[in-house]
Design a protein around this motif. Sequence first.
Motif, short mmCIF file in Angstrom:
data_model
loop_
_atom_site.label_atom_id
_atom_site.label_comp_id
_atom_site.label_asym_id
_atom_site.label_seq_id
_atom_site.Cartn_x
_atom_site.Cartn_y
_atom_site.Cartn_z
N UNK A 12 23.78 -54.54 62.67
CA UNK A 12 24.56 -54.05 61.54
C UNK A 12 23.70 -53.72 60.33
N UNK A 13 22.62 -54.48 60.11
CA UNK A 13 21.82 -54.24 58.91
C UNK A 13 20.87 -53.06 59.05
N UNK A 14 21.00 -52.30 60.15
CA UNK A 14 20.19 -51.09 60.31
C UNK A 14 20.91 -49.84 59.80
N UNK A 15 22.15 -49.98 59.38
CA UNK A 15 22.94 -48.81 59.00
C UNK A 15 22.87 -48.57 57.49
N UNK A 16 22.73 -47.27 57.13
CA UNK A 16 22.64 -46.89 55.72
C UNK A 16 23.63 -45.77 55.43
N UNK A 17 23.93 -45.61 54.17
CA UNK A 17 24.84 -44.55 53.74
C UNK A 17 24.35 -43.96 52.42
N UNK A 18 24.82 -42.74 52.13
CA UNK A 18 24.46 -42.09 50.88
C UNK A 18 25.40 -42.55 49.78
N UNK A 19 24.83 -43.04 48.69
CA UNK A 19 25.61 -43.45 47.53
C UNK A 19 25.16 -42.63 46.32
N UNK A 20 26.06 -42.49 45.36
CA UNK A 20 25.78 -41.65 44.19
C UNK A 20 25.78 -42.51 42.93
N UNK A 21 24.79 -42.26 42.06
CA UNK A 21 24.65 -43.01 40.82
C UNK A 21 24.47 -42.06 39.65
N UNK A 22 25.10 -42.40 38.53
CA UNK A 22 24.93 -41.60 37.32
C UNK A 22 23.49 -41.71 36.84
N UNK A 23 22.91 -40.55 36.55
CA UNK A 23 21.52 -40.55 36.11
C UNK A 23 21.26 -39.29 35.27
N UNK A 24 20.79 -39.48 34.05
CA UNK A 24 20.45 -38.36 33.18
C UNK A 24 19.17 -37.70 33.66
N UNK A 25 18.96 -36.45 33.25
CA UNK A 25 17.74 -35.75 33.61
C UNK A 25 16.52 -36.48 33.07
N UNK A 26 15.49 -36.57 33.90
CA UNK A 26 14.25 -37.22 33.50
C UNK A 26 13.20 -36.20 33.08
N UNK A 27 11.96 -36.55 33.29
CA UNK A 27 10.85 -35.67 32.92
C UNK A 27 10.83 -34.46 33.85
N UNK A 28 10.69 -33.28 33.27
CA UNK A 28 10.70 -32.04 34.06
C UNK A 28 9.57 -32.04 35.08
N UNK A 29 9.87 -31.52 36.26
CA UNK A 29 8.90 -31.43 37.35
C UNK A 29 8.44 -29.99 37.51
N UNK A 30 7.60 -29.76 38.53
CA UNK A 30 7.12 -28.40 38.79
C UNK A 30 8.23 -27.49 39.30
N UNK A 31 9.38 -28.06 39.67
CA UNK A 31 10.49 -27.23 40.13
C UNK A 31 11.27 -26.61 38.97
N UNK A 32 11.04 -27.06 37.75
CA UNK A 32 11.75 -26.52 36.59
C UNK A 32 11.40 -25.05 36.36
#
Length: 372
Positions: free
Chosen positions: A63-83
């Motif tokens: 049972x402890x091998x299973x994972x799921x996608x969870x969502x968390x509120x998070x403000x934008x951080x430091x800009x990356x090279x993708x900006x």
Amino acid sequence: QPPSGTTLWTHARLHAATDASERVVIGDVRVYDDSGTLVSETLDARLWYLDDKTSGALLGAPDDWFYETCWHRRALGVASERAVRAGTWIVFADPGGLGEQVAARRSDSRARTVIVSPAARFTLDGDRATVRPGEPADIRRLLDALDAPTAVIHLWSMGAPDDQALLHGPECVLHLLHEIVAADRRPRPRLWLVTGDSQAVVAGDRAESPFAAMLWGMGRTLSVEHAGLWGGLVDVSGAEPADATATQLVHEVESADAEDLVAFRNGQRHVARLERAHPVSIGDMPADADGTYLVTGGLGGLGLTMARWLVERGARHLLLLGRTPLPPREDWPHLDSGSALGRRCAAVVAMESIGAHVETAWRAVITKKVPL
């Protein structure tokens, strides 16, 4: 025979269960030495477990091998090279007006945005263009006509009719990728995929856009295989005003941080995290006898096991989709019961004997050589 060396390699393969019992695992175990020589083999090994609690561990999935996608509120951080701030953006605009609002936000800062809509022929008039869905040549003409675009934002999956969802979504993105790579311009534009209501982010989300969700699987692959042109994945809510969402989206592209899996809900930015799932017992979950269950990969070992599981819980209509077609039914009694094909047909017959109606279909895998 005696092994050569001090290391042994074990290969185990599970068979599709042919027993009526749920509590049996059937498979073959072969042992090889370092030279690849077969040392021993155990064929048709059968293991029984005594209760449901031990079945997960026996099959190698505690049972402890299973994972799921969870969502968390998070403000934008430091800009990356993708900006991406400067330069021309290409927006494959949605019918709901989000793309238009993105262009309006950028026009306030006198930045050029080219709006692309689906149509029956290619056109380019100022900052408006039309391309034929499914025609890579039109995308090539568009890219050639524009001076080094810096970002491509794909919104076509939002609001696309179901009968055109694949053409406007994954197929269009695939053509975009091929043409961007084939153009071989440096720097390449960053590719952003925007979907609507394809992810369950907050309580009450129903994630009712399964075709758009396909882009999330596609995007995760692109982020690894084409990191140099990858922008990110953004899921938005169709229930929220397009102008407010457009402001968030423009800010996300212009100031992209290390997060490339993002969702906007109720004016808040959320990011995806993989977390350990809470064990959930599904052993007693009933199936809908009136519904039809589609199992992709349904003719493989795992697919047939899942199909059998559904039938035993009440499913009476199954469509099993595989890559290899089964022979005509009149040939089934003459198949070798020990062959892979024979076991597949026997598994279908076994499910039908319980009362299920099972249909099988196959899909051809079409490959096209594209320079990448």
